[in-house]
Write an enzyme that holds these catalytic residues in place. Sequence first.
Site, PDB file in Angstrom:
ATOM      1  CG  HIS A 398      -0.481 -12.032   3.981  1.00 20.74           C
ATOM      2  ND1 HIS A 398       0.246 -10.988   4.491  1.00 20.74           N
ATOM      3  CD2 HIS A 398      -1.245 -11.541   3.005  1.00 20.74           C
ATOM      4  CE1 HIS A 398      -0.104  -9.903   3.848  1.00 20.74           C
ATOM      5  NE2 HIS A 398      -1.012 -10.196   2.952  1.00 20.74           N
ATOM      6  NE  ARG A 537      -8.953 -16.991  -3.289  1.00 20.24           N
ATOM      7  CZ  ARG A 537      -7.859 -17.371  -2.650  1.00 20.24           C
ATOM      8  NH1 ARG A 537      -7.398 -18.596  -2.808  1.00 20.24           N
ATOM      9  NH2 ARG A 537      -7.202 -16.526  -1.885  1.00 20.24           N
ATOM     10  CD  GLU A 634      -8.765 -22.910  -1.424  1.00 16.19           C
ATOM     11  OE1 GLU A 634      -7.824 -22.166  -1.147  1.00 16.19           O
ATOM     12  OE2 GLU A 634      -9.959 -22.523  -1.453  1.00 16.19           O
TER      13      GLU A 634
END
Length: 758
Positions: A398, A537, A634
């Site tokens: 992140h 998304r 993913e």
Amino acid sequence: MYVVKFEDLNKSDIGIAGGKGANLGELTQAGIPVPPGFVVTAQAYEKFMDEAGINDSVMGILDKIDINDTKALQAAAEEIKKIIIEAPIPEDLVLFIREYYNELCQRVGEDDTDVAIRSSATAEDLPEASFAGQQDTFLHVSGDDEVIEYIRKCWASLFEARAIFYREENDFEHSKVYIAVVVQKMANADKAGVMFTVNPSTGEEIALIEGSWGLGESVVSGDVTPDNYQVDKKDNEIINVTISDKKVMYTNDENGTSIKVDVPDELRKERVLSDEELIELTEMGKRVQAHYGEPMDTEWAFEKGNLFLLQARPITTLGDVVEEAADESSDLGDVLVRGLGASPGMASGVVKIVLDIDELDKIKDGDIMVTTMTTPDMVPAMRRASGIVTDEGGVTCHASIISRELGIPCVVGTGDATTTLEENSGVTLDGKKGLVFEGISETKEEAQVQAGAVEAAPIITVTEVKANVSMPEAAEKAAATGADGVGLLRTEHLMLTSGIHPGKFIADGEEDKLIDTIADNVQIVADAFYPRPVWYRTLDAPTDEFITLEGGENEPREHNPMLGWRGIRRELDQPEILKCEFKAIKKLHEKGYTNIGIMIPLSQSPEELKQAKALCSEVGFEPHKDVEFGMMVEIPAAAIMIDEYIKVGIDFVSLGTNDLTQYTLAVDRNNEFVAKHYSEEHPAVMKLIERTIRKCAEAGVKCSICGQAGSVPHIVEKLVEFGITSVSSNTDAIADVRKTVARAEQKIILDAARKRLE
Ligand code: PEP
Ligand code: MG
């Protein structure tokens, strides 16, 4: 003692010769070859200040300044330096310096030999205190008059603005800090580099050597990727030789000034160190380590076949952090902390350690934020920071993603920055190389501008080059690159402007507020890019990231959040949030923003896609008909079962290689301990990528990539060959990626044309 030869100094002489001088003395006495030289001691400086009678005037100026008034600080620094430059040097001192310099010339057999003149500051009460990188170094000085002139400049550099600032910030009394000056024969290296006498990450007794052509500057500054060698110290067995393409080198021009030049073609891919040289170096490494009784980080050079050591310092906190010899030509200090370069650019500032979310207010504009790991609610504070350093994390964590987007240099996965770096100390971080240096660098502003600069590239490609966006305020900058759209709009951070966990809106019966929060933020991005497509998304919130938000206290504590309740699986368990997201996008479509598509994250089975589409229909928004509907790949399962997904019906696919890599290789992308095992280029990951792209191409489904691999040009080149239809990159990588895509496309055309001619 005003002037002392290296031979007569040892490591206990810091008070006389400063750390650098004492260290060179210690090495010389230990019989380690270092270029010869002498030190003009701290006492010589004291004598100069006393006899010139300038102490009072200098201290008087220092007493009055407010170090936070940059202009006043600069003016005071200039005034003091002028006083020092104009004051007479005691005659006996001048004679001593001339004598030692002439003796050095005789010893090396050269008239007016070239010397390096380096500052080596020391504090009276705290000789161990480090002032590395704050005072000046001058290279290629020759002739006794010049030597004296530059020694005086070193003395004056004790009063550079940054040095005054640093001492004030760290409560050092100006009058108790002295400066010794090291005068050392310049090494005109043919090849040079660094050597760790043990493996700095594992502590193994292996000499780790990096080397390149010319002066060591190219290696230390990171201008080249040097050759890399590993030698087992037990039996001097060479266990690894990695030869790299060394593009530039530093060498001396006819005036003796060091200049950066291209490495001659025939040497670029040539191995720098022979087996014999590696063994000679390793042997020297063993001697240095034995002498100091601890693993050392050294800088070495070969000049006309002779090996010299230029620096040696202990490797601190072995296991994760190593000190690196500072670049002698730059103003950077020692490396305090080493991690992974996560967001390029240089940043200088004062360290603020944030261990708790309550401490975020500490971060003022321009500070360096140092924390265990950032969480989404730290974003406002991250914005104020000029640089970010974290203990944990990998380049796709992140902190890395957000800082790249904010254009803030960032180093992640340092292991222990929060305990190693000192609160309120000045540091400079290099977000490309993953290093944190001691001290404030004066060159940072220039570097920051470069880091934030976005190159406009009027290159047209058939494969679309899009941008990843996580925060609405980054949209303008991303759109200004000319990107062909947004290939990934991460929702997680859009939701944060409210500071409230999305689940709390639902719990409080405030769906409308949640819809508006999402819609208002997405609109900013859709506006910036209109009419270019923006793929929204849906929420992918790992439980550990939203825990600190208001309402986040109910997040479950999971052992493996990366493998846990996140992505579409979580959203299908909390359909109310997902429905609000669909409603928000529907609302924007109704306002005319029909450029927005929807993409679901982290799916492991086609059933999830079916259910998500059904929920979208339920809010009166028909996938494929009203809105483009796609998915991320993913999880290896999704890549393997891509045919089944296509049967359910998708408009597009986007490869999330950050997660795909971690799940294929079983490497937690946030875990710095396994970061070295994380590679998107692992053949297994590349196979899944290639398979997905080819299957989509066969079915006529658009296929893109939005993981970090899409920002890495040499990977992108392969993706274009596989037939990817678009690539979504970080804003700072778009120009490079676009060039790569163009080249790869032209190569395909050219190869096809050549084939036809055969
Ligand atoms: C990915 O996994 O590659 C991706 C782009 O998603 P995120 O980094 O947000 O998990
Ligand atoms: Mg992901």
